[in-house]
Scaffold this active site. Structure first.
Site, PDB file in Angstrom:
ATOM      1  N   ASP A 190       0.841  -1.206   0.000  1.00  0.00           N
ATOM      2  CA  ASP A 190       0.000   0.000   0.000  1.00  0.00           C
ATOM      3  C   ASP A 190       0.873   1.252   0.000  1.00  0.00           C
ATOM      4  OD1 ASP A 190      -3.074  -1.011   1.009  1.00  0.00           O
ATOM      5  OD2 ASP A 190      -1.396  -2.359   1.356  1.00  0.00           O
ATOM      6  N   ASP A 220      -1.820  -2.372  -4.223  1.00  0.00           N
ATOM      7  CA  ASP A 220      -2.114  -0.949  -4.020  1.00  0.00           C
ATOM      8  C   ASP A 220      -0.846  -0.127  -4.222  1.00  0.00           C
ATOM      9  OD1 ASP A 220      -4.763  -1.429  -3.688  1.00  0.00           O
ATOM     10  OD2 ASP A 220      -4.870  -0.798  -1.597  1.00  0.00           O
ATOM     11  N   HIS A 226     -11.308  -4.074   7.493  1.00  0.00           N
ATOM     12  CA  HIS A 226     -11.230  -5.249   6.617  1.00  0.00           C
ATOM     13  C   HIS A 226     -11.212  -6.570   7.385  1.00  0.00           C
ATOM     14  CE1 HIS A 226     -10.532  -2.374   3.451  1.00  0.00           C
ATOM     15  NE2 HIS A 226      -9.381  -1.985   3.962  1.00  0.00           N
ATOM     16  N   HIS A 263      -2.608  -9.411  -1.604  1.00  0.00           N
ATOM     17  CA  HIS A 263      -2.980  -8.096  -1.092  1.00  0.00           C
ATOM     18  C   HIS A 263      -3.785  -8.172   0.197  1.00  0.00           C
ATOM     19  CE1 HIS A 263      -3.721  -3.850  -0.987  1.00  0.00           C
ATOM     20  NE2 HIS A 263      -5.030  -4.022  -1.005  1.00  0.00           N
ATOM     21  N   HIS A 312      -3.298  -4.194   2.346  1.00  0.00           N
ATOM     22  CA  HIS A 312      -4.728  -3.862   2.436  1.00  0.00           C
ATOM     23  C   HIS A 312      -5.095  -3.130   3.729  1.00  0.00           C
ATOM     24  CE1 HIS A 312      -8.713  -4.016   0.917  1.00  0.00           C
ATOM     25  NE2 HIS A 312      -9.177  -4.957   1.730  1.00  0.00           N
ATOM     26  N   VAL A 313      -4.737  -3.686   4.874  1.00  0.00           N
ATOM     27  CA  VAL A 313      -4.967  -3.026   6.157  1.00  0.00           C
ATOM     28  C   VAL A 313      -3.812  -2.056   6.398  1.00  0.00           C
ATOM     29  CG1 VAL A 313      -5.249  -3.343   8.636  1.00  0.00           C
ATOM     30  CG2 VAL A 313      -6.179  -5.036   7.047  1.00  0.00           C
TER      31      VAL A 313
END
Length: 430
Positions: free
Chosen positions: A145, A172, A304, A294, A331-332
């Site tokens: 991310d 991301d 999430h 991801h 993701h987190v």
């Protein structure tokens, strides 16, 4: 009667008890960081240069130019070697057309060697890359991310401060979405690092970029800009840029890149390919196995939480039976490290799950962790940073999470990991 404690002693004790709370102040969401196009009249000037692995001894080089020109890479001593490729572009909605995106594969290359190279027969900018070693030890940088903010820039500065062989990015990347020029800015932002060491990436939800009816095709920009070696060997091709695998360190480490946003149900192309890939891995017997995706399967943050439980149910047993050592995800927007785990419980033959979605995204950090603190979660913190996975030998690797703290890379979490292949109690299922 004992004398009362001094004010200094009280202060020291209080400070010790509060250390975990006051040692680090989490930063707010970071300001966007846009890298503009070079103000040049040379429309064949190469930009957004990045490299990735292709098989054991080749490298893919991608770059952009404003006008279409030769897709040629000259490299090696006095640029005596040459490889040619192709170029393409794409449009998004009615408002954006990409620059010309060049794609050239060079090689064969020698391991642990620095190669100078130049692009499109343009000598205005010259670059150099270093090939990874073909044996252990082997060092990965891991960041998820990433985005393009001031915090992203800090993370990149920390990455540049210490050497690594390959960077893993679990999705991301640019956070472009409908703002496609952000892909170009991201390419310029990461170029100083991505042009010199291989970056191996997988997709996140921000790479989808699908708008029903208006722009129905997914992953157009991602697939064209960040082409990975899914078809490096036609015999083992996944058929999709969204999931693939590769070997490094002369086959000592097998890396599996999974697609959280590709179909993963039983009988799907990804599930079928993964089964075949793990069967080949069983025959080749690497000393380490790493998976990258991801969306995390284990996550004690409110953000999430349990979002990809279906993917875990579909694929987790396959990775467990293959004795995958570590699973990296993003993701987190926080950092978290788990114990070895399988099916929701501690298991000494399961992978270590690590969430590292804290590269510097524009949305900021997520700070609401679930309470009480689950026993399988060994370390968690909402701070920006990156990780290093240093595989020392066939049996041991050092994982370190570096927190971005006042422009200094702070080693906030560190643990030695023993390979499952070396554990007689966890021999892979034959």
């Amino acid at each position: 009667m004992a004398s009362p404690p001094s004010a200094l002693l009280v202060a020291i004790v209080a400070c010790s008890l509060l250390a975990c709370a006051v040692a680090y102040i989490r930063p707010p969401p970071s300001r966007p960081l846009y890298v503009p196009h070079a103000n040049s009249i040379d429309y064949l000037l190469p930009e957004q240069v990045h490299i990735s692995l292709v098989g054991a001894d080749r490298m893919r080089i991608k770059w952009t130019t404003e006008d279409d020109g030769p897709s040629v890479v000259e490299y090696g001593s006095q640029y005596s070697l040459k490889a040619t490729g192709s170029s393409d572009d794409y449009s998004y909605l009615l408002f954006y057309r990409s620059p010309h995106i060049h794609d050239v594969v060079i090689g064969p290359l020698s391991p642990s060697t620095v190669y100078d190279y130049r692009l499109g027969m343009n000598s205005a900018r010259n670059f150099s890359l270093k090939t990874p070693p073909n044996s252990l030890p082997f060092n990965f940088a891991v960041v998820g991310d990433l985005g393009q903010t001031v915090s992203s820039g800090s993370t990149l500065d920390h990455l540049a401060a210490a050497d690594y062989d390959v960077l893993l990015l679990p999705g991301d990347l640019s956070y472009a979405g409908v703002e496609q020029p952000l892909w170009d800015s991201f390419g310029r932002l990461v170029e100083p690092l991505a042009s010199s060491r291989p970056w191996m990436v997988t997709q996140g939800e921000y790479e989808t970029e699908r708008i029903p009816l208006i722009h129905p095709k997914k992953f157009v920009a991602y697939n064209m800009r960040w082409r990975m070696p899914y078809d490096a060997d036609p015999a083992t091709s996944s058929g999709s840029n969204l999931f693939y695998s590769f070997d490094v360190a002369g086959g000592a480490i097998h890396v599996i890149m999974l697609g959280s946003y590709a179909d993963y149900d039983t009988g799907s192309p990804q599930q079928s390919w993964l089964a075949a890939d793990l069967a080949r891995m069983e025959q080749q017997r690497p000393q380490w196995a790493v998976a990258v995706m991801h969306a995390p399967w284990y996550n004690t943050n409110d953000a999430h939480h349990l979002e990809f439980e279906e993917m875990r149910v579909a694929l987790e047993a396959m990775l467990y039976e293959a004795r995958v050592d570590v699973v990296f995800s993003g993701h987190v927007h926080a950092y978290e490290r788990f114990a070895r785990v399988f099916n929701g419980s501690s298991d000494l033959c399961g992978p270590v799950h690590i969430t590292i979605g804290d590269g510097g995204n524009v949305e900021g950090l997520v700070t609401d962790f679930l309470l009480p603190h689950p026993a399988i979660s060994l370390f968690r913190e909402a701070s920006f940073g990156h990780g290093r996975f240093e595989v020392a030998n066939a049996t041991h690797a050092l994982w370190t999470w570096h927190r971005n703290d006042d422009n200094v890379a702070v080693a906030a979490d560190q643990v030695w990991i023993t390979s499952l292949a070396s554990d007689p109690n966890c021999q892979r299922k034959r």
